[in-house]
Design an enzyme around this catalytic site. Structure first.
Site, PDB file in Angstrom:
ATOM      1  N   HIS A 184       0.839  -1.201   0.000  1.00 33.26           N
ATOM      2  CA  HIS A 184       0.000   0.000   0.000  1.00 33.26           C
ATOM      3  C   HIS A 184       0.878   1.256   0.000  1.00 33.26           C
ATOM      4  CE1 HIS A 184      -3.154  -2.552   2.269  1.00 33.26           C
ATOM      5  NE2 HIS A 184      -3.632  -2.348   1.047  1.00 33.26           N
TER       6      HIS A 184
ATOM      7  N   LYS B 285     -18.585  -5.642   7.962  1.00 29.41           N
ATOM      8  CA  LYS B 285     -17.366  -6.434   8.056  1.00 29.41           C
ATOM      9  C   LYS B 285     -16.574  -6.010   9.285  1.00 29.41           C
ATOM     10  CE  LYS B 285     -13.646  -7.927   5.014  1.00 29.41           C
ATOM     11  NZ  LYS B 285     -12.978  -7.685   3.745  1.00 29.41           N
TER      12      LYS B 285
ATOM     13  N   ARG C  70      -1.693  -5.953  -8.696  1.00 27.47           N
ATOM     14  CA  ARG C  70      -0.716  -6.989  -8.375  1.00 27.47           C
ATOM     15  C   ARG C  70      -0.620  -8.033  -9.470  1.00 27.47           C
ATOM     16  NH1 ARG C  70      -3.450  -8.070  -2.649  1.00 27.47           N
ATOM     17  NH2 ARG C  70      -5.158  -8.060  -4.124  1.00 27.47           N
TER      18      ARG C  70
ATOM     19  N   SER D  98      -3.449  -7.473   2.726  1.00 27.58           N
ATOM     20  CA  SER D  98      -3.683  -7.325   4.162  1.00 27.58           C
ATOM     21  C   SER D  98      -4.171  -8.636   4.770  1.00 27.58           C
ATOM     22  CB  SER D  98      -4.717  -6.228   4.422  1.00 27.58           C
ATOM     23  OG  SER D  98      -4.218  -4.975   4.037  1.00 27.58           O
TER      24      SER D  98
END
Length: 169
Positions: free
Chosen positions: A27, A51, A100, A137
């Protein structure tokens, strides 16, 4: 006076959105690179009430503010709802997203096209540094929860916070 030295030249703004639970070196790589391209970079921490995160939104904002302080042009704020609304409220014309892998591109392209269709906001894709191409993460949390070494994947401040949080869970 007109031109690049005019005081009326608008600031170039962009946003790097995410949940950042926790913020990783991947990040930070994207945020740092965006901070070199834009005058102001907003880091928008997504609030998802359905969440439960490892860190609260306020904790994530605090960690992000500390680990991005050196850049000088990064502002960290929470947001909920549509990212394009966050952008409209702050006159932000660009979203910066790290990619990514090809699997990221499929989803991110759909989001970029939707955001552009809703508001005209552009999305710029930045290829992730290969060092962080596998990093997420979720993976950091899982490895850390099992006692794995994630010291090379997160800033020291985040590593400390992770250690404290996981020993109290």
């Amino acid at each position: 006076m007109n031109g690049p030295e005019s005081e009326e030249t608008p600031l170039r703004r962009a946003v790097c959105p995410g949940s950042f639970d926790p913020v990783t070196n991947g990040h930070l790589d994207i945020i740092a690179r965006a901070s070199k391209l834009y005058d102001v970079v907003y880091v928008a921490v997504m609030i998802n009430k359905s969440k439960q995160g490892l860190f609260t939104v306020d904790e994530r904002i605090d960690l992000l503010r500390q680990v991005t302080a050196e850049y000088g042009n990064v502002k960290v704020e929470a947001f909920h709802g549509l990212l394009v609304d966050f952008c409209k409220q702050r006159d932000i014309p660009a979203i910066v997203k790290g990619l990514r892998a090809v699997s990221d591109f499929d989803y991110e392209l759909q989001m970029a096209q939707m955001n552009n269709g809703l508001s005209g906001v552009e999305t710029l894709f930045v290829p992730t540094n290969p060092t962080y191409s596998f990093l997420s993460s979720s993976l950091v949390k899982e490895v850390a929860a099992w006692g794995g070494d994630v010291s090379h994947l997160v800033p020291p401040l985040v590593l400390e916070a992770l250690g404290e949080r996981l020993t109290h869970k």
